[in-house]
Scaffold this motif. Structure first.
Motif, PDB file in Angstrom:
ATOM      1  N   VAL A  53       0.753  -1.178   0.106  1.00 15.75           N
ATOM      2  CA  VAL A  53       0.042  -0.026  -0.023  1.00 15.75           C
ATOM      3  C   VAL A  53       0.938   1.296  -0.084  1.00 15.75           C
ATOM      4  O   VAL A  53       1.913   1.518   0.763  1.00 15.75           O
ATOM      5  CB  VAL A  53      -1.100   0.057   1.166  1.00 15.75           C
ATOM      6  N   LEU A  54       0.443   2.117  -0.944  1.00 16.16           N
ATOM      7  CA  LEU A  54       1.389   3.401  -0.992  1.00 16.16           C
ATOM      8  C   LEU A  54       0.343   4.567  -0.649  1.00 16.16           C
ATOM      9  O   LEU A  54      -0.847   4.412  -0.766  1.00 16.16           O
ATOM     10  CB  LEU A  54       1.944   3.705  -2.346  1.00 16.16           C
ATOM     11  N   LEU A  55       0.716   5.482   0.197  1.00 16.65           N
ATOM     12  CA  LEU A  55       0.021   6.642   0.391  1.00 16.65           C
ATOM     13  C   LEU A  55       0.657   7.639   0.068  1.00 16.65           C
ATOM     14  O   LEU A  55       1.671   8.023  -0.094  1.00 16.65           O
ATOM     15  CB  LEU A  55      -0.021   6.723   2.146  1.00 16.65           C
ATOM     16  N   ALA A  56      -0.325   8.628  -0.324  1.00 17.25           N
ATOM     17  CA  ALA A  56      -0.023   9.969  -0.805  1.00 17.25           C
ATOM     18  C   ALA A  56      -0.558  11.041   0.028  1.00 17.25           C
ATOM     19  O   ALA A  56      -1.637  11.026   0.539  1.00 17.25           O
ATOM     20  CB  ALA A  56      -0.321  10.308  -2.270  1.00 17.25           C
ATOM     21  N   ALA A  57       0.381  11.952   0.426  1.00 13.70           N
ATOM     22  CA  ALA A  57      -0.085  13.030   1.177  1.00 13.70           C
ATOM     23  C   ALA A  57       0.357  14.665   0.451  1.00 13.70           C
ATOM     24  O   ALA A  57       1.175  14.615  -0.538  1.00 13.70           O
ATOM     25  CB  ALA A  57       0.750  13.075   2.400  1.00 13.70           C
ATOM     26  N   ALA A  66      -2.864   3.773  -3.143  1.00 13.11           N
ATOM     27  CA  ALA A  66      -2.948   2.765  -3.892  1.00 13.11           C
ATOM     28  C   ALA A  66      -2.422   1.331  -3.425  1.00 13.11           C
ATOM     29  O   ALA A  66      -1.550   1.387  -2.362  1.00 13.11           O
ATOM     30  CB  ALA A  66      -2.027   2.957  -5.233  1.00 13.11           C
ATOM     31  N   GLN A  67      -3.184   0.270  -3.779  1.00 10.71           N
ATOM     32  CA  GLN A  67      -3.008  -1.010  -3.041  1.00 10.71           C
ATOM     33  C   GLN A  67      -2.613  -1.869  -4.454  1.00 10.71           C
ATOM     34  O   GLN A  67      -3.404  -2.020  -5.128  1.00 10.71           O
ATOM     35  CB  GLN A  67      -4.217  -1.686  -2.368  1.00 10.71           C
ATOM     36  N   CYS A  68      -1.561  -2.728  -4.104  1.00  7.05           N
ATOM     37  CA  CYS A  68      -0.840  -3.571  -5.140  1.00  7.05           C
ATOM     38  C   CYS A  68      -0.750  -5.000  -4.743  1.00  7.05           C
ATOM     39  O   CYS A  68      -0.242  -5.053  -3.392  1.00  7.05           O
ATOM     40  CB  CYS A  68       0.484  -3.125  -5.762  1.00  7.05           C
ATOM     41  N   TYR A  69      -1.005  -5.994  -5.413  1.00  6.36           N
ATOM     42  CA  TYR A  69      -0.536  -7.312  -4.994  1.00  6.36           C
ATOM     43  C   TYR A  69       0.273  -7.864  -5.864  1.00  6.36           C
ATOM     44  O   TYR A  69       0.175  -8.235  -7.136  1.00  6.36           O
ATOM     45  CB  TYR A  69      -2.018  -8.283  -5.244  1.00  6.36           C
ATOM     46  N   TYR A  84      -4.750  -3.143  -7.714  1.00  9.21           N
ATOM     47  CA  TYR A  84      -6.026  -3.472  -7.618  1.00  9.21           C
ATOM     48  C   TYR A  84      -6.796  -1.912  -7.231  1.00  9.21           C
ATOM     49  O   TYR A  84      -8.109  -2.057  -7.552  1.00  9.21           O
ATOM     50  CB  TYR A  84      -6.036  -4.573  -6.460  1.00  9.21           C
ATOM     51  N   ASP A  85      -6.307  -1.375  -6.037  1.00  7.12           N
ATOM     52  CA  ASP A  85      -7.086  -0.151  -5.760  1.00  7.12           C
ATOM     53  C   ASP A  85      -6.416   1.110  -5.877  1.00  7.12           C
ATOM     54  O   ASP A  85      -5.163   1.006  -5.292  1.00  7.12           O
ATOM     55  CB  ASP A  85      -7.242  -0.537  -4.177  1.00  7.12           C
ATOM     56  N   LEU A  86      -6.885   2.206  -6.370  1.00  8.88           N
ATOM     57  CA  LEU A  86      -6.442   3.607  -6.425  1.00  8.88           C
ATOM     58  C   LEU A  86      -7.401   4.508  -5.984  1.00  8.88           C
ATOM     59  O   LEU A  86      -8.553   4.377  -6.696  1.00  8.88           O
ATOM     60  CB  LEU A  86      -5.733   3.614  -7.575  1.00  8.88           C
TER      61      LEU A  86
END
Length: 150
Positions: A53-57, A66-69, A84-86
């Motif tokens: 999971v990457l977080l943007a601030a 963004a969540q990647c598998y 998968y998720d952004l």
């Protein structure tokens, strides 16, 4: 809200922030879930090392994720990543947050040895499609995606 977009990898201590954004993501796709379920799902992904999971601030406020598998591309005999998720908080849209997250996904995937990254989005999500294409993501015209509800 102003300033540069800063992206970093999340860890289990960030579950609360990720869960807040993830709830917005689920609402966007009309799949709301109780907060406890969202937090439990994310906590399990972190605890089991199953996702990145990457977080943007912006201005110190977390406004996107963004969540990647990580997985495998068997035709390439190499690692691959599935984005998968952004999601970007509506208050931060238009600030380059989604673009920064896409670039960070590509950087992290390359650093992990992945040779490809893939994503899916709704046919109606044309705003996201334009962003993806502007960042070099290419619509797959070779393969068709199917799903089976179990």
């Amino acid at each position: 809200m102003g300033g540069d977009v800063v992206v970093r990898r999340a860890d289990v201590a960030d579950v609360g922030e990720v869960a807040r954004l993830f709830a917005g993501y689920l609402e966007f796709y009309e799949c709301p879930r109780p907060p406890a379920e969202v937090s439990a799902y994310l906590t399990a992904r972190f605890a089991n090392g199953e996702s990145v999971v990457l977080l943007a601030a912006v201005g110190g406020r977390v406004v996107g994720f963004a969540q990647c598998y990580p997985t495998w591309a068997s035709l390439e005999l190499a690692p691959a990543w599935v984005l998968y998720d952004l999601f970007v908080d509506p208050s931060a849209r238009g600030l380059g947050v989604g673009r920064a997250l896409l670039r960070a996904v590509a950087d992290h995937a390359r650093a992990a040895g992945a040779t490809t990254a893939v994503l899916e989005t709704a046919h109606t999500n044309t705003t996201a499609q334009a962003l993806y294409e502007s960042e070099g993501w290419v619509l797959d015209t070779t393969y068709r995606t199917y799903a089976l509800t179990l």
